[in-house]
Motif scaffolding. Structure first.
Motif, PDB file in Angstrom:
ATOM      1  N   ALA A  65     -23.847 101.848  54.165  1.00 26.59           N
ATOM      2  CA  ALA A  65     -24.076 100.415  54.322  1.00 26.59           C
ATOM      3  C   ALA A  65     -25.509 100.130  54.768  1.00 26.59           C
ATOM      4  O   ALA A  65     -26.138  99.179  54.282  1.00 26.59           O
ATOM      5  CB  ALA A  65     -23.085  99.831  55.324  1.00 26.59           C
ATOM      6  N   PHE A  66     -26.035 100.941  55.679  1.00 29.66           N
ATOM      7  CA  PHE A  66     -27.426 100.765  56.098  1.00 29.66           C
ATOM      8  C   PHE A  66     -28.377 101.014  54.936  1.00 29.66           C
ATOM      9  O   PHE A  66     -29.394 100.329  54.807  1.00 29.66           O
ATOM     10  CB  PHE A  66     -27.780 101.679  57.281  1.00 29.66           C
ATOM     11  CG  PHE A  66     -27.510 101.065  58.622  1.00 29.66           C
ATOM     12  CD1 PHE A  66     -27.998  99.813  58.960  1.00 29.66           C
ATOM     13  CD2 PHE A  66     -26.777 101.753  59.579  1.00 29.66           C
ATOM     14  CE1 PHE A  66     -27.754  99.245  60.195  1.00 29.66           C
ATOM     15  CE2 PHE A  66     -26.534 101.208  60.819  1.00 29.66           C
ATOM     16  CZ  PHE A  66     -27.017  99.943  61.131  1.00 29.66           C
ATOM     17  N   GLY A  67     -28.063 101.980  54.101  1.00 28.31           N
ATOM     18  CA  GLY A  67     -28.889 102.252  52.930  1.00 28.31           C
ATOM     19  C   GLY A  67     -28.980 101.047  52.010  1.00 28.31           C
ATOM     20  O   GLY A  67     -30.044 100.730  51.473  1.00 28.31           O
ATOM     21  N   LYS A  68     -27.864 100.353  51.835  1.00 23.71           N
ATOM     22  CA  LYS A  68     -27.840  99.185  50.958  1.00 23.71           C
ATOM     23  C   LYS A  68     -28.436  97.944  51.620  1.00 23.71           C
ATOM     24  O   LYS A  68     -28.999  97.096  50.945  1.00 23.71           O
ATOM     25  CB  LYS A  68     -26.417  98.905  50.506  1.00 23.71           C
ATOM     26  CG  LYS A  68     -25.897  99.967  49.576  1.00 23.71           C
ATOM     27  CD  LYS A  68     -24.575  99.604  48.986  1.00 23.71           C
ATOM     28  CE  LYS A  68     -24.150 100.736  48.067  1.00 23.71           C
ATOM     29  NZ  LYS A  68     -23.260 100.329  47.042  1.00 23.71           N
ATOM     30  N   ALA A  69     -28.298  97.828  52.939  1.00 25.23           N
ATOM     31  CA  ALA A  69     -28.742  96.620  53.636  1.00 25.23           C
ATOM     32  C   ALA A  69     -30.152  96.718  54.209  1.00 25.23           C
ATOM     33  O   ALA A  69     -30.661  95.745  54.754  1.00 25.23           O
ATOM     34  CB  ALA A  69     -27.763  96.294  54.766  1.00 25.23           C
ATOM     35  N   ALA A  70     -30.804  97.868  54.082  1.00 20.03           N
ATOM     36  CA  ALA A  70     -32.117  98.069  54.722  1.00 20.03           C
ATOM     37  C   ALA A  70     -33.144  97.029  54.271  1.00 20.03           C
ATOM     38  O   ALA A  70     -33.895  96.502  55.098  1.00 20.03           O
ATOM     39  CB  ALA A  70     -32.625  99.474  54.441  1.00 20.03           C
ATOM     40  N   GLY A  71     -33.186  96.724  52.995  1.00 22.36           N
ATOM     41  CA  GLY A  71     -34.147  95.741  52.495  1.00 22.36           C
ATOM     42  C   GLY A  71     -33.909  94.355  53.059  1.00 22.36           C
ATOM     43  O   GLY A  71     -34.848  93.650  53.446  1.00 22.36           O
ATOM     44  N   ARG A  72     -32.652  93.949  53.109  1.00 25.04           N
ATOM     45  CA  ARG A  72     -32.309  92.627  53.661  1.00 25.04           C
ATOM     46  C   ARG A  72     -32.637  92.576  55.150  1.00 25.04           C
ATOM     47  O   ARG A  72     -33.181  91.576  55.646  1.00 25.04           O
ATOM     48  CB  ARG A  72     -30.821  92.354  53.423  1.00 25.04           C
ATOM     49  CG  ARG A  72     -30.308  91.093  54.031  1.00 25.04           C
ATOM     50  CD  ARG A  72     -30.532  89.903  53.125  1.00 25.04           C
ATOM     51  NE  ARG A  72     -29.879  88.732  53.695  1.00 25.04           N
ATOM     52  CZ  ARG A  72     -30.522  87.599  53.919  1.00 25.04           C
ATOM     53  NH1 ARG A  72     -31.777  87.472  53.582  1.00 25.04           N
ATOM     54  NH2 ARG A  72     -29.892  86.583  54.446  1.00 25.04           N
ATOM     55  N   ILE A  73     -32.310  93.624  55.871  1.00 26.52           N
ATOM     56  CA  ILE A  73     -32.606  93.664  57.307  1.00 26.52           C
ATOM     57  C   ILE A  73     -34.114  93.601  57.526  1.00 26.52           C
ATOM     58  O   ILE A  73     -34.598  92.875  58.403  1.00 26.52           O
ATOM     59  CB  ILE A  73     -31.996  94.922  57.966  1.00 26.52           C
ATOM     60  CG1 ILE A  73     -30.471  94.873  57.890  1.00 26.52           C
ATOM     61  CG2 ILE A  73     -32.451  95.069  59.407  1.00 26.52           C
ATOM     62  CD1 ILE A  73     -29.776  96.159  58.283  1.00 26.52           C
ATOM     63  N   ARG A  74     -34.863  94.324  56.723  1.00 24.66           N
ATOM     64  CA  ARG A  74     -36.327  94.321  56.835  1.00 24.66           C
ATOM     65  C   ARG A  74     -36.885  92.919  56.569  1.00 24.66           C
ATOM     66  O   ARG A  74     -37.770  92.443  57.282  1.00 24.66           O
ATOM     67  CB  ARG A  74     -36.918  95.321  55.849  1.00 24.66           C
ATOM     68  CG  ARG A  74     -38.414  95.420  55.924  1.00 24.66           C
ATOM     69  CD  ARG A  74     -38.944  96.418  54.925  1.00 24.66           C
ATOM     70  NE  ARG A  74     -40.386  96.539  55.085  1.00 24.66           N
ATOM     71  CZ  ARG A  74     -41.184  97.004  54.160  1.00 24.66           C
ATOM     72  NH1 ARG A  74     -40.697  97.415  53.001  1.00 24.66           N
ATOM     73  NH2 ARG A  74     -42.477  97.075  54.387  1.00 24.66           N
ATOM     74  N   SER A  75     -36.374  92.260  55.569  1.00 19.80           N
ATOM     75  CA  SER A  75     -36.825  90.911  55.228  1.00 19.80           C
ATOM     76  C   SER A  75     -36.528  89.928  56.362  1.00 19.80           C
ATOM     77  O   SER A  75     -37.387  89.123  56.745  1.00 19.80           O
ATOM     78  CB  SER A  75     -36.139  90.485  53.929  1.00 19.80           C
ATOM     79  OG  SER A  75     -36.023  89.113  53.812  1.00 19.80           O
TER      80      SER A  75
END
Length: 133
Positions: A65-75
């Protein structure tokens, strides 16, 4: 490596922002009940190691889940912070909490074992030390 107070503040600020994002912004149910235990932001703020913990049976699901959400979290993190760059996020499982629980359980078992073992105070002072042989 010694951390200055400025670096500690940056690390804590990153940890708070990421924890808040997980709590209020990310809807992936696999990332519920995840605790952000710490962050290490590089000196130039281009990278951030994020340490998290969760239940042992959920390690793989949460990592995915972190792998998939990393971009959104970064944004979302970039919007929240006033840093020049948005750091590249690297998520790492923090097993120190599991290790602390394992040690606490071992100490508890040892204390229970020691409590049930006879001590010198339990043996009468006039008992013959060679009587058991």
């Amino acid at each position: 490596m010694k951390q200055g107070s400025s670096n500690r503040k940056v690390n804590e600020q990153a940890r708070e922002v990421i924890a808040s994002i997980l709590l209020f912004e990310i809807s992936d149910p696999r990332l519920s009940l995840v605790t952000i235990t710490g962050c290490e932001v590089s000196y130039d703020r281009s990278a951030c190691n994020v340490f998290y913990t969760t239940e042992p049976e959920r390690y793989e699901d949460v990592a995915e889940a972190f792998g998939k959400a990393a971009g959104r979290i970064r944004s979302l993190m970039a919007r929240e912070l006033s840093w020049r760059v948005a750091p590249d996020l690297r998520f790492h499982l923090d097993k120190s909490v599991d290790e602390a629980e394992r040690i606490a359980a071992a100490l508890k078992r040892d204390a229970a074992r020691n409590a049930s073992a006879p001590t010198e105070a339990d043996v009468p002072a006039d008992a013959d030390p060679l009587a058991g042989e």
